[in-house]
Write a protein that holds these residues in place. Structure first.
Motif, PDB file in Angstrom:
ATOM      1  N   MET A 148       0.811  -1.212   0.000  1.00 18.74           N
ATOM      2  CA  MET A 148       0.000   0.000   0.000  1.00 18.74           C
ATOM      3  C   MET A 148       0.849   1.269   0.000  1.00 18.74           C
ATOM      4  SD  MET A 148      -3.152  -1.060   2.533  1.00 18.74           S
ATOM      5  CE  MET A 148      -4.249   0.193   1.855  1.00 18.74           C
ATOM      6  N   LEU A 149       2.135   1.130  -0.250  1.00 20.02           N
ATOM      7  CA  LEU A 149       3.010   2.296  -0.260  1.00 20.02           C
ATOM      8  C   LEU A 149       2.629   3.314  -1.341  1.00 20.02           C
ATOM      9  CD1 LEU A 149       5.409   3.412   1.277  1.00 20.02           C
ATOM     10  CD2 LEU A 149       6.925   2.281  -0.352  1.00 20.02           C
ATOM     11  N   PRO A 150       2.204   2.892  -2.552  1.00 18.49           N
ATOM     12  CA  PRO A 150       1.776   3.892  -3.542  1.00 18.49           C
ATOM     13  C   PRO A 150       0.650   4.795  -3.043  1.00 18.49           C
ATOM     14  CG  PRO A 150       2.131   1.790  -4.624  1.00 18.49           C
ATOM     15  CD  PRO A 150       2.250   1.537  -3.153  1.00 18.49           C
ATOM     16  N   SER A 151      -0.216   4.289  -2.192  1.00 18.96           N
ATOM     17  CA  SER A 151      -1.316   5.106  -1.679  1.00 18.96           C
ATOM     18  C   SER A 151      -0.827   6.231  -0.785  1.00 18.96           C
ATOM     19  CB  SER A 151      -2.309   4.224  -0.902  1.00 18.96           C
ATOM     20  OG  SER A 151      -2.912   3.271  -1.756  1.00 18.96           O
ATOM     21  N   THR A 152       0.303   6.049  -0.123  1.00 23.52           N
ATOM     22  CA  THR A 152       0.836   7.112   0.731  1.00 23.52           C
ATOM     23  C   THR A 152       1.424   8.239  -0.102  1.00 23.52           C
ATOM     24  OG1 THR A 152       3.039   6.089   0.920  1.00 23.52           O
ATOM     25  CG2 THR A 152       1.368   5.403   2.497  1.00 23.52           C
ATOM     26  N   ALA A 153       1.988   7.910  -1.266  1.00 26.63           N
ATOM     27  CA  ALA A 153       2.571   8.946  -2.128  1.00 26.63           C
ATOM     28  C   ALA A 153       1.505   9.860  -2.704  1.00 26.63           C
ATOM     29  CB  ALA A 153       3.377   8.301  -3.257  1.00 26.63           C
ATOM     30  N   ALA A 154       0.289   9.346  -2.848  1.00 27.05           N
ATOM     31  CA  ALA A 154      -0.816  10.148  -3.383  1.00 27.05           C
ATOM     32  C   ALA A 154      -1.667  10.760  -2.285  1.00 27.05           C
ATOM     33  CB  ALA A 154      -1.686   9.290  -4.292  1.00 27.05           C
TER      34      ALA A 154
END
Length: 575
Positions: A148-154
């Motif tokens: 779920m790391l991509p969700s933190t970048a957004a």
């Protein structure tokens, strides 16, 4: 037979560490008459054939039930115990600030755990800290739910919602925030450097002897020798990558919104490039498209005509883990959300403002995310190169991963386990996923908890064993119901063998595509698969990820983040 007990000695020095050959270990300690005791000879491997023995479905089910019961009992036991002191001075005797000997007082066998990722986290959750002194050495003091790391970048999820500190995961192990520089498998010592430094830049160095070592350091992003990747690209591996990327995206929009900005500068600044067509690259491209369409479009409507998202993939297709029909659905979904996918497109160089492709084309860009693959860490390569038996298993003859046998023992090394991306499972090829590392960590923890002597790793070596008279009531239950412990009198009398090799249970794979659409491929019994794409798959995707969180706290935080993003939108503040 449990590993030989020893006291942990952590030796600190300012410039260099002590010669490993001069360090006394249980195998090299001087005898009473002053002479050096002879190192005992290795026993030849026992002729164990057709191992492990086949088990029935009911025996496997009983084994899993007993292990689950043990895990529950372990967690309940920790809940009622008094927490250990968190002050290092309470357990260490320090002679001087920067030199001398730091001695960890312990009468228990020492298990050193390198890493804090999926495999290491699974071990620390269930390992028996009453029986073993567990020392975790990692430069990162937390576990990170990487899918779920991509969700933190957004900005969909706050990064702290995906973390669990090591000291919270298991408060009864000893954690040292440091990196391991070298492993001496012959003398059973690791050499480390502190991750933190004093005011003058000095980083303490120290050594930790071990009885059993678990290598679970994972891998690092692979650049494949492409110039400029390290200097100009963002990775999707750690929290600092996500935080920096989130800031850069917001900065690019503010830069493009400045009065007097030229059109060509706007197009370059708002061109977001993702390199890599695997699950990480695809999920970030989909998540970024949501961020642009649902939030930034409302705040920067005049800039949306200049926004462009490109996904560059060096292979003929993205998401090769899925079948052709599902890959085609992913391509069609990306067209709907405005993500341009370019397959068979290799990147040969990255400069400050342009990305050079293999066909000679140059792409102006504002932000580049590199998720093209992983590469082994230097520690793993050096360790694999130092063990002669590893050479025949290394791809292309170059040390890259630690080859392990059916019991996750490092081939050619004694009392060393390797898990996750740092390992190469010899019996069969396994995918480099968090699912594999997590299952290997749980397997290794149960193996260690039962107190079997690992011995030397190797495909021709006997399984882990221990004397029959040392079997506990739990062992006897496993032997009677799960058949994971067997006696072989014709091989060696009075010895019980561990009759359970590691077996990966593939539960399926998921990939988010953006616009509340995802791909789901669930493994069913008898070789069947359930394949879904679209909104229903998206609901399954969210359900699986919320249930797979490592604690109730993380589940609550993620649910709150989802609700906040849905009701109030993603946070656009730049800090």
């Amino acid at each position: 037979m449990r590993p030989q007990r020893r006291r942990v000695a952590v030796r600190a020095s300012q410039q260099k560490t002590e010669d490993p050959s001069k360090i006394q270990t249980p195998l090299s300690a001087p005898a009473k008459n002053g002479r050096k005791a002879a190192r005992p000879k290795e026993e030849p491997p026992a002729p164990v054939s057709a191992w492990p023995k086949q088990r029935t479905w009911s025996e496997v089910a009983w084994d899993r039930f007993l292990e689950s019961a043990e895990d529950v009992g372990s967690h309940l036991g920790r809940a009622v115990r008094e927490l250990p002191s968190t002050k290092a001075i309470d357990s260490l005797l320090v002679a001087g600030k920067r030199s001398g000997t730091l001695r960890l007082k312990s009468d228990k066998p020492v298990v050193v755990l390198l890493g804090s990722g999926w495999g290491a986290h699974s071990i620390m959750k269930v390992i028996d800290t009453d029986t073993y002194e567990v020392v975790c050495v990692s430069p990162r003091n937390h576990f990170l739910f990487t899918p779920m790391l991509p969700s933190t970048a957004a900005g969909t999820i706050e990064f702290r919602s995906l973390l669990e500190p090591v000291r919270v995961a298991n408060p009864f192990l000893r954690y040292v925030e440091a990196s391991c520089d070298k492993v001496d498998v012959n003398n059973k010592i690791i050499y480390c450097t502190s991750q933190n430094a004093y005011e003058d830049g000095f980083r303490p160095k120290f050594e930790v002897p071990y009885d059993l070592l678990v290598v679970a350091v994972g891998e690092q992003p692979a650049t494949f020798g492409v110039p400029g990747v390290d200097e100009h690209c963002y990775y999707m591996k750690e929290i600092p990558d996500s935080v920096g990327l989130r800031q850069r995206i917001q900065q690019q929009f503010e830069l493009a919104a400045l009065p007097g900005t030229k059109v060509e500068d706007m197009r370059r600044a708002l061109h977001f490039v993702v390199v890599g067509g695997g699950p990480t690259g695809v999920e970030f491209a989909g998540t970024l498209s949501d961020f642009l369409r649902e939030d930034l479009k409302k705040k920067y409507p005049e800039l949306m005509q200049f926004v462009r998202v490109s996904l560059l993939n060096a292979t003929p297709s993205i998401l090769v883990q899925f079948d052709e029909k599902m890959r085609q659905y992913a391509l069609e979904n990306f067209k709907r959300v405005g993500v341009e996918v370019r397959n068979d497109t290799a990147v040969v160089e990255v400069t400050k403002n342009t990305i050079k492709l293999g066909n000679g084309e140059e792409l102006p860009y504002g932000v580049c995310v590199w998720s093209a693959g992983n590469a082994p860490r230097p520690l793993v390569k050096e360790l694999a190169a130092s063990i002669p038996e590893q050479a025949q298993y290394q791809p292309g003859g170059r040390p890259s991963k630690l080859a392990v046998d059916s019991y996750l023992r490092v081939i050619g090394a004694k009392d060393v386990l390797a898990l996750g991306d740092a390992s190469l499972f010899v019996p069969e090829r396994l995918p480099a996923t968090a699912q594999v590392a997590g299952q290997q960590g749980a397997y290794a923890a149960h193996l260690v908890n039962r107190g079997f002597a690992l011995g030397r790793g190797g495909m021709g070596q006997p399984p882990p064993k221990k004397p029959v008279e040392k079997l506990t009531l739990t062992d006897k239950a496993h032997a009677a119901l799960g058949k994971t412990i067997l006696e072989e009198p014709e091989v060696e009398k009075g010895v019980a063998y561990y009759n359970k090799a590691f077996e990966f249970v593939n539960l399926g794979i998921l990939a988010y595509l953006g616009n509340e659409s995802a791909l789901t491929q669930i493994e069913l019994p008898f070789g069947r698969k359930l394949k879904l794409a679209g909104e229903l798959s998206y609901l399954i995707y969210k359900s699986v990820y919320i249930t797979k969180q490592v604690s109730f706290r993380n589940r609550v935080l993620i649910l709150v983040d989802w609700v906040k993003a849905k009701v109030f939108g993603r946070d656009l503040s730049n800090y």
